[in-house]
Design an enzyme around this catalytic site. Structure first.
Site, PDB file in Angstrom:
ATOM      1  N   GLU A 102     -28.036 -22.254  14.626  1.00  0.00           N
ATOM      2  CA  GLU A 102     -26.618 -21.931  14.541  1.00  0.00           C
ATOM      3  C   GLU A 102     -25.955 -22.658  13.374  1.00  0.00           C
ATOM      4  OE1 GLU A 102     -23.508 -20.026  14.782  1.00  0.00           O
ATOM      5  OE2 GLU A 102     -24.771 -19.669  16.524  1.00  0.00           O
ATOM      6  N   ASP A 109     -24.256 -20.785  10.116  1.00  0.00           N
ATOM      7  CA  ASP A 109     -22.829 -20.928   9.811  1.00  0.00           C
ATOM      8  C   ASP A 109     -22.598 -21.503   8.425  1.00  0.00           C
ATOM      9  OD1 ASP A 109     -22.433 -20.000  12.352  1.00  0.00           O
ATOM     10  OD2 ASP A 109     -21.798 -21.901  13.205  1.00  0.00           O
ATOM     11  N   SER A 150     -21.651 -15.007  16.268  1.00  0.00           N
ATOM     12  CA  SER A 150     -21.649 -16.285  15.559  1.00  0.00           C
ATOM     13  C   SER A 150     -22.024 -16.102  14.100  1.00  0.00           C
ATOM     14  CB  SER A 150     -22.610 -17.269  16.224  1.00  0.00           C
ATOM     15  OG  SER A 150     -23.930 -16.786  16.145  1.00  0.00           O
TER      16      SER A 150
END
Length: 603
Positions: A304, A308, A522
């Site tokens: 993650e 990002d 996400s």
């Protein structure tokens, strides 16, 4: 399912104060006082008691005092965020915001007296700059005494994770109006990333033939055929009309990414990503900031965090970038008496960032949980914190969730979507903090032309009413919904999510030196944040203020977004909502067109 009898959940609804005395004339008590329940919740579906909480385990209790002038801050937020208002762009200073959220002197005095009466030194406790919260570290046994409650270790049946929580707590009755909420007590939120598991590619990504014709995106732009195989920085630039944009590194524009739950961003993977997708950024990196003891473990990066940082910072380069690593990661570990695994970590970050004088203008977060696991009082306080950021000129962006209209389970066949009110009725389950009206929530699309992806979280808040900036767009959608469809499954008067969308399937990232694909909202959130950062760059280069809170603005600019009219988000035994013309609760207003936004907002 184990459920405590009420007699154990609430210890003495009305009882005498302990040996100490709360003698303040404001409290109106002398040698005794009545206690009553301050907050009571049903435990969320899927949790069970796993034993009593260890009495010596340390809890970090956050006591939130009322903000009597918050309505003035909210009014100011909407004024500085509405392009039709004379105060548009006149964002508040840190001091301005703190003065508007400060508690009353009565609340400060009475809460301090209560703490002192329990043997705490009020003068040495940690407080926010505005003093609207105070933090204390106490063992479970002491917390139980102060709150007239009983803590237990609760286990999440599906995942096995555990939390120390209670389902009710009490305070002196006369103190109720001087305390908004105390946590961790009744919140069972399990904040997690909204993305699917990284899929390692054993071979190079399959590329289309060299002579493959370009494909046409929703806005009529031509896009490389490879973008139907995997998403890269180039794909996003082509899809969202940002090809050839050359932002500045010196105009003050900045972007930030939040990291939680042991998710660390790899600087070496970032360099591989830059070399592969953004060559001009090779050699640059991000500023690392530790929050609440957050680590920077480069030997254990997170999918993650890599996703990002690589896409948000790749799109916005050369804007200075920040990655915040916030400690706090359940489950509870019985033999470690630390406070860092008790609070929802995004509140730790929020408390930290609000205390900073300088904040990046665009911040993306790809974490959240089911709205109904967060008590109303706590959800409102967290949401109010995001309003403070918006008032200071920050665009706060959140993923809308990966459960469709459901409860976060990617498999619609297993979604239960039970309510937490004791009825166990079926109801759609929106995500929080995406449902907060003071953030911009981002759904996910895929393919070219773009279609809403089935996992894209969307729906209507059961906590927050629909804000006025959504009235026209959401009202139009509701009028097109067949009468009686999904009756009782959603709150038509609630805040609608998402606000916008971006690509969210098969993002090509680097992880531990290898390429792979990641999907989820996400991925959509940092992609959208990257585009917003480019718009901020264009504005700042012309000495215009940053965009700040986006929603009152973007709902007046639907023509600057590519409308998504195909796709649905199944869950809870239904097909979910359909993407339609205009706003809808799966794609929002659609995906951004950078040049249209820049032409309007950076004249």
């Amino acid at each position: 399912m184990v459920v405590l009898p009420w007699s154990q959940l609430v210890v003495a609804v009305v009882a005498a104060c302990p040996a100490f005395v709360l003698s303040s004339p404001l409290l109106g008590v002398t040698k005794s006082c009545a206690h009553s329940v301050k907050e009571q919740v049903y435990h969320p579906h899927g949790w069970t008691i796993d034993g009593a909480a260890p009495p010596d385990h340390i809890l970090k209790l956050q006591i939130y005092l009322p903000q009597p002038n918050f309505h003035e801050l909210e009014q100011a937020l909407y004024q500085v965020s509405d392009p039709d208002h004379e105060n548009y762009g006149l964002h508040l200073s840190k001091d301005d915001v703190e003065s508007l959220v400060a508690p009353s002197s009565d609340s400060l005095t009475l809460v301090d007296e209560w703490l002192v009466s329990h043997g705490l030194d009020a003068s040495s406790l940690s407080r926010s700059p505005s003093k609207d919260w105070v933090s204390i570290h106490v063992p479970v046994q002491k917390a139980e005494e102060m709150l007239r409650t009983k803590y237990h270790v609760w286990k999440h049946i599906a995942s096995g994770s555990t939390l120390i929580r209670t389902t009710s707590y009490s305070l002196p009755t006369a103190l109720h109006r001087h305390v908004d909420v105390i946590q961790p007590t009744t919140s069972f939120a399990r904040a997690g990333p909204f993305s699917t598991i990284f899929r390692l590619e054993t071979e190079e990504f399959e590329a289309p033939p060299p002579n493959a014709p370009a494909i046409v995106a929703n806005g009529g732009l031509k896009v490389d055929a490879a973008c139907n195989t995997s998403i890269t920085i180039t794909c996003l630039q082509q899809l969202y009309n940002a090809v050839g944009v050359k932002p500045s590194a010196k105009n003050g524009n900045e972007i930030g990414i939040t990291g939680y739950l042991g998710q660390f961003a790899s600087t070496s993977d970032l360099q591989l990503f830059f070399a592969n997708q953004t060559p001009a950024a090779v050699g640059s990196s991000f500023k690392f900031v530790s929050v609440n003891g957050g680590l920077n473990n480069q030997s254990s990066p997170g999918v993650e965090a890599n996703l990002d940082t690589q896409f948000a910072f790749g799109l916005s380069h050369p804007a200075p970038a920040t990655f915040w690593s916030t400690a706090g990661s359940p489950p509870f570990i019985p033999d470690v008496g630390t406070p860092t695994d008790t609070n929802e970590p995004y509140t730790e970050w929020l408390n930290f960032i609000l205390a900073q004088k300088s904040i990046p203008q665009t911040i993306s977060t790809s974490y959240g949980d089911d709205e109904q696991t967060v008590p109303l009082s706590f959800a409102q306080r967290v949401c109010n914190g995001f309003a403070q950021l918006g008032a200071r000129g920050v665009s706060v962006i959140f993923s809308s969730g990966d459960g469709g209209v459901g409860d976060g389970d990617a498999n619609p066949a297993t979604q239960e979507c039970f309510t937490n009110d004791g009825r166990n009725a079926t109801r759609f389950a929106p995500a929080f903090p995406a449902s907060c009206p003071f953030v911009t929530s981002v759904g996910a699309t895929f393919h070219v032309p773009e279609v809403s992806v089935s996992f894209s979280g969307g729906g209507f808040s059961n906590v927050f009413p629909r804000p006025s900036y959504q009235d026209a767009a959401v009202g139009t959608f509701l009028r097109t919904l067949p009468k009686g469809k999904f009756a009782g499954l959603f709150n038509p008067a609630g805040r609608g999510i998402p606000d916008v969308s971006a690509q969210g399937v098969n993002f090509r990232i680097f992880f531990n030196g290898r390429q792979g694909g990641v999907s989820g909202t996400s991925a959509a959130s940092p992609a959208f944040a990257g585009i917003i950062s480019l718009v901020n760059d264009a504005r700042l280069s012309k000495r215009l203020p940053p965009l700040g809170f986006l929603n009152p603005l973007i709902y007046k600019l639907p023509f600057a977004f590519n409308d998504i009219t195909a796709g649905n988000n199944p869950g809870c035994g239904t097909e979910g909502f359909n993407a339609t013309k205009g706003w809808d609760p799966i794609s929002g207003l659609g995906t951004p067109d950078f040049r249209k936004l820049a032409e309007i907002l950076a004249l």
